[in-house]
Design a protein around this motif. Structure first.
Motif, short mmCIF file in Angstrom:
data_model
loop_
_atom_site.label_atom_id
_atom_site.label_comp_id
_atom_site.label_asym_id
_atom_site.label_seq_id
_atom_site.Cartn_x
_atom_site.Cartn_y
_atom_site.Cartn_z
N SER A 1 0.77 -0.98 -0.01
CA SER A 1 -0.17 0.11 0.14
C SER A 1 0.91 1.24 -0.02
CB SER A 1 -0.88 0.24 1.37
OG SER A 1 -0.20 -0.12 2.35
N LEU B 1 -1.61 0.46 6.30
CA LEU B 1 -3.05 0.48 6.62
C LEU B 1 -3.39 0.50 8.07
CD1 LEU B 1 -3.80 -2.60 4.11
CD2 LEU B 1 -4.03 -0.07 3.82
N ILE C 1 -3.07 0.60 -3.57
CA ILE C 1 -2.81 -0.57 -2.89
C ILE C 1 -2.64 -1.84 -4.03
CG2 ILE C 1 -5.50 -1.11 -3.07
CD1 ILE C 1 -4.95 -2.34 -0.27
#
Length: 271
Positions: free
Chosen positions: A207, A211, A245
């Protein structure tokens, strides 16, 4: 592995699971003993060929293995090895590959018993990322001129006290006795074995930013529903990831070519 070797390995895995279901069996010690037999048969080519010779009866090969190893390893380890040599193998090298895999699974079983299997999975992944990003470290760990003891000492300085004991044992065996595998391929194989201990699939998630815990949970749930199996997430951060992502499960990459799946995952993460 193909044919007879695949069947022999599957049977050996079942025997290993049955043995390690007994909590009195020290899975870590069993792994160490199986690794020692792996090293012996990898080194002694003639012995390996005798123990896999299809012209010899399984019982004769089992008796030979028992005579050679019965006093050097535990009865549990000897029973596993004897069972292996009774089986038929497509290639003599397959026997050594099977022993190596059983040693790795035994160490992962030890971690599972200790409640640290998740840590081991994550540490294997992070170690792979560290090696991939450090050219000098990778060169030192894969240098064919360096001795196994020197590589082991380097790994102790890197992992000792910082990683789970099972992680250190697994990585040390891979680095000091790669048996023709690349470091990357070996780490990937170990990660798959670790995931299989819980019948899980592994998703490598890259990502643009880290996250959050709720995002990880929602992403894991979305992928589990998509693939029909529990999913373990290996997380990495790369600011250059397009779209924020990237998810890879096995050989499949969830990206723009799979827009409908991305949109489904994105909706679940946003909800």
């Amino acid at each position: 592995m193909n044919g007879a070797s695949r069947e022999a390995l599957a049977a050996a895995r079942e025997r290993l699971d049955a043995l390690t279901d007994n909590t009195s069996v020290d899975a870590a010690q069993l792994a160490t003993e199986l690794a020692a037999v792996t090293a012996l048969l990898d080194r002694e080519v003639s012995l390996r060929r005798v123990l896999t010779d299809p012209a010899q009866s399984g019982e004769a090969k089992a008796e030979l293995a028992q005579r050679l190893l019965g006093t050097r390893i535990s009865g549990t380890a000897a029973d596993l090895v004897v069972g292996l040599v009774r089986s038929r193998w497509s290639q003599s090298r397959d026997l050594v590959d099977a022993l190596e895999q059983l040693a790795d699974v035994a160490d992962l079983t030890a971690a599972q018993r200790a409640g640290t299997l998740d840590d081991v999975e994550d540490e294997l992944f992070r170690f792979g990322r560290i090696v991939a990003s450090n050219v000098e470290l990778r060169a030192a760990l894969t240098d064919r001129k360096a001795t196994a003891s020197a590589k082991g000492e380097l790994l102790r300085s890197l992992l000792g006290g910082r990683a789970d004991a099972a992680t250190e044992r697994l990585v040390t065996r891979l680095v000091t006795a790669p048996r023709g595998r690349s470091l990357e391929a070996g780490l990937e194989s170990l990660s798959k074995l670790a995931a299989a201990r819980r019948d899980r699939m592994v998703a490598v998630v890259t990502s643009a930013v880290p996250l959050s815990a709720p995002q990880r949970q929602r992403l894991g749930a979305a992928l589990a529903k998509l693939y029909g199996r529990t999913m373990h997430l290996n997380l990495d951060v790369d600011p250059e990831v397009l779209g924020g992502i990237r998810v890879q499960v096995g050989d499949e990459v969830i990206n723009g070519s799979l827009a409908d799946r991305i949109e489904d995952v994105a909706r679940r993460m946003a909800s």
